[in-house]
Design an enzyme around this catalytic site. Structure first.
Site, short mmCIF file in Angstrom:
data_model
loop_
_atom_site.label_atom_id
_atom_site.label_comp_id
_atom_site.label_asym_id
_atom_site.label_seq_id
_atom_site.Cartn_x
_atom_site.Cartn_y
_atom_site.Cartn_z
N CYS A 1 -45.05 -49.05 10.89
CA CYS A 1 -45.95 -49.88 11.70
C CYS A 1 -45.34 -50.23 13.05
CB CYS A 1 -46.25 -51.19 10.97
SG CYS A 1 -47.01 -50.94 9.38
N ARG B 1 -43.76 -43.53 15.86
CA ARG B 1 -43.25 -44.16 14.65
C ARG B 1 -43.99 -43.69 13.41
NH1 ARG B 1 -40.32 -48.85 15.93
NH2 ARG B 1 -40.93 -50.02 14.09
N TRP C 1 -48.77 -48.06 9.16
CA TRP C 1 -48.33 -47.01 8.24
C TRP C 1 -48.48 -47.64 6.86
CZ3 TRP C 1 -44.34 -46.22 4.63
CH2 TRP C 1 -44.09 -44.89 4.28
N ASN D 1 -45.22 -56.04 10.87
CA ASN D 1 -44.47 -54.84 10.48
C ASN D 1 -43.47 -55.29 9.43
OD1 ASN D 1 -42.87 -52.54 10.30
ND2 ASN D 1 -41.75 -52.98 12.17
N GLY D 2 -43.48 -54.63 8.27
CA GLY D 2 -42.55 -55.01 7.20
C GLY D 2 -43.29 -55.13 5.88
N GLU E 1 -30.66 -29.46 5.73
CA GLU E 1 -31.35 -29.94 6.93
C GLU E 1 -32.41 -28.93 7.40
OE1 GLU E 1 -31.78 -32.62 8.33
OE2 GLU E 1 -32.39 -32.20 10.37
N LYS F 1 -36.32 -29.91 7.69
CA LYS F 1 -37.12 -29.74 8.91
C LYS F 1 -38.41 -28.99 8.58
CE LYS F 1 -35.98 -32.02 11.16
NZ LYS F 1 -34.88 -32.86 10.75
N GLU G 1 -40.88 -31.14 6.41
CA GLU G 1 -41.43 -32.28 7.16
C GLU G 1 -42.61 -31.90 8.04
OE1 GLU G 1 -37.77 -33.67 9.29
OE2 GLU G 1 -38.59 -35.63 8.77
N HIS H 1 -27.42 -20.92 -11.52
CA HIS H 1 -27.46 -21.96 -12.56
C HIS H 1 -28.87 -22.52 -12.72
CE1 HIS H 1 -23.14 -21.80 -12.95
NE2 HIS H 1 -23.06 -21.80 -11.64
N LYS I 1 -41.20 -42.46 12.05
CA LYS I 1 -39.93 -42.20 12.74
C LYS I 1 -38.88 -43.25 12.39
CE LYS I 1 -37.41 -40.11 15.91
NZ LYS I 1 -36.86 -38.80 15.52
#
Ligand code: M6R
Length: 614
Positions: free
Chosen positions: A2, A27, A77, A103-104, A487, A491, A494, A510, A609
């Site tokens: 948010c 964000r 969000w 926000n929170g 990573e 990427k 995402e 394995h 973000k």
């Protein structure tokens, strides 16, 4: 996650709020809304989805709201309740006179809601935030003072919040407060701006006040009163923001992500300036505040981080152990905070975070600090909450990163880890001068090597197109590049939503090898060095199961042509520095696949973000 904006002054508020929200879009969000004070009432407008939907919603009311000079805005969000109009902020009290953006997460909202319902409050949304609106309004009914009502309310709230509130009966006034969530107040000429992050205010003013936890600010166009929750007046500290508005432009690139990938050579150059001059001069790292003696005696390090920063931390572990011989533990912050951790004043704790605001990492840092550990923060935001907790602060100076998928901040974090590891190795005397000089001279060449990769990116683009029509993607590597595989996979998933996984190649047999067939692309991060032959054998094993084999390599070995269906070549580099060089093509593969599939590259679905909630 948010984002909050607010404005009080004499300019038209709507444009300022919408522009501020646009600057916070990075964000990540799924609905938005604003509230503005019109002649005698507060008007609230909300919409699902992108800000363009909110603008459409506002269009028929343009005249009515054009004169408003005060308002608050929000991008949401979703955490509690689906991303619908009714759950979007601002939220109002029962009579609509009080509006709140938040926000929170209010952790005790259920208990508070039950009590308020007993008193007759009617709730419309599924959010935790609506509780705050009703609670402040109910207290306001008794105290008739907005700041005081907010102060008393926060004493009942558990969890994290940044709040911006206005009340129809207190015109020209915003009240803001925060706990464990970011909030900055921009100071203008007879006007104030409120935001979750600097990009929303930087084009209006460079003067700002960072609110700290449990402070309450009452703002009118020409005054700012700062208090704690017990009405004790405090002196606001006005800082000058080190940001330039131009940093938020795409500079002609189609997406911020592509621009940020291309900035990486300069990001490395900027970091090295003043810290690494020549291959035979010592590393200068004045940011590390541990004494040389403490560093010499240091025998344990913990690194905590999330997501991409966690992958940088894993490479940090590898090089600190290799260069300095100090044992290093790396852990996801979200795991670290809910177990008994053995941390004390003899442990160096390193927190890594692009944003410096990630809730889990911030909590982990605070826990370690309380146990007496020296806290070293590696962050791209020296103005962040984590930076304020630091005993030593290494700003990675990548410049603002807008794309949700981290790229240049990762390369900057890695570069900082190399400098830190070399600096400690020099003090501890754990590397020979020859080895130190070799790594340092190669580091100075890294920007050019990345430029070479970027200059020949068509081959990477072709590879991305060839394998874009897949549901799954496997990345394999060994040794120092195992986190590179993780990573690379992160990427891709995402931004393209393809199910991508990174494995240490020795683990393939394995279990994961069972998934391989002719539909599965397997990308091998095959860098010259001590695990090269081993990884080659693992790649043969995957080939034998008909997987589509891709090599990312700096080897000129001819036998690779038979084994791999596609080869991406990168410049030769020492194995210990290869994670930096190897990462760039993996970022580009993810980018081009997502772009080819028509995905929202810079703002992928469901992602934020700055993850400011646990
Ligand atoms: O700001 P931080 O580095 O603390 O953020 C941690 C993660 O949320 C972040 O790296 C996330 O995984 C990114 N979307 C990666 O591209």
């Amino acid at each position: 996650m948010c984002g909050i904006v607010g404005y009080v002054g004499s300019k038209p508020a709507v444009d300022i709020l919408l522009d501020g929200l646009e600057q916070l879009e990075y964000r990540g969000y799924d609905s938005s809304g604003i509230a503005v004070k019109c002649d005698d009432a507060i008007k609230v407008y909300k919409a699902e989805g992108k800000l363009s939907n909110l603008k459409e919603e506002l269009a028929p009311h343009a005249y009515e709201i054009s004169k408003a000079t005060m308002g608050i805005g929000h991008i949401r969000w979703a955490t509690h309740g689906a991303p619908t109009v009714v759950n979007a902020h601002p939220h109002t009290c029962g009579c609509g006179k009080l509006v709140v953006v938040h926000n929170g997460i209010i952790e005790n909202y259920k208990e508070l809601k039950a009590k308020l319902e007993e008193k007759g409050c009617k709730f419309r949304s599924q959010t935790d935030t609506e509780v705050v609106a009703h609670l402040i309004a109910s207290i306001y009914g008794e105290v008739k003072d907005l700041a005081k009502a907010v102060q008393l309310t926060t004493k009942q709230l558990e969890g994290a919040y940044a709040l911006c509130i206005m009340h129809n009966d207190e015109p020209n006034k915003l009240v803001v407060t925060k706990r464990n969530a970011p909030l900055v107040i921009g100071v203008g000429e007879n006007e104030y701006y409120v935001a979750s992050d600097v990009p929303a205010i930087i084009k209006h003013t460079k003067k700002a006040i960072y609110l700290t936890d449990n402070q309450v600010a009452t703002i009118t166009p020409d005054s700012l009163k700062l208090e704690d929750v017990n009405e004790q007046e405090l002196t606001p500290k006005i800082e000058v923001l080190p940001w330039e508005p131009v940093a938020l432009s795409k500079m002609g690139y189609k997406h911020f992500m592509l621009k940020e990938i291309h900035e990486q050579p300069d990001v490395i150059r900027n970091i090295l300036v003043g810290k690494l001059h020549t291959s035979d001069s010592p590393i200068v790292l004045n940011e590390v505040k541990l004494t040389r003696n403490t560093l010499k005696e240091l025998n344990r390090i913990q690194i905590i981080a999330c997501g991409t920063s966690l992958h940088a931390a894993m490479i940090g572990k590898y090089i600190i152990e290799d260069f300095c011989g100090i044992p290093v533990d790396v852990e996801a912050s979200s795991e670290y905070i809910y177990r008994k951790t053995v941390t004390d004043s003899h442990t160096l704790v390193i927190g890594v975070s692009q944003s410096g605001e990630t809730a889990d990492t911030l909590t982990a840092i605070k826990q370690s600090k309380a146990k007496g550990s020296h806290i070293l923060i590696i962050t791209n935001r020296p103005d962040s909450a984590m930076a304020r907790e630091a005993d030593s602060l290494i700003p990675v100076s990548a410049g603002i990163e807008v794309s949700v998928a981290a790229t240049k901040s990762y390369i900057a974090q890695l570069t900082s880890f190399y400098l830190l590891a070399l600096y400690m190795a020099e003090i501890k005397g754990t590397m020979s001068e020859e080895d130190l000089n070799k790594i340092k001279s190669e580091m100075l060449l890294l920007p050019q090597k990345i430029e070479q990769i970027l200059a020949h990116k068509e081959n990477i683009q072709t590879c991305a197109r060839k394998y874009s029509n897949t549901r799954d993607f496997i990345y394999i590597a060994r040794g120092i590049n195992y986190p590179t595989a993780l990573e690379g996979a992160l990427k891709l998933k995402e931004i393209s939503y393809i199910n991508a996984t990174g494995y240490p190649a020795g683990e393939l047999k394995h279990g994961p090898i069972a998934m391989l067939d002719e539909t599965m692309p397997v990308l091998s991060v095959l860098m010259n060095g001590k695990v090269y032959e081993k990884l080659l054998s693992n790649s043969e094993e995957a080939k034998a199961r008909n997987a589509k084999m891709i090599a990312l390599t700096n080897s000129s070995d001819q036998k690779l042509d038979d084994l791999f269906d596609y080869i991406i070549r990168v410049p030769e580099v020492d194995e210990l520095l290869s994670p930096i060089v190897a990462m760039v093509p993996l970022q580009l593969i993810a980018y081009y696949i997502a772009e080819f599939l028509g995905k929202d590259v810079d703002q992928p679905r469901n992602l934020a973000k700055s993850v400011t909630v646990e």
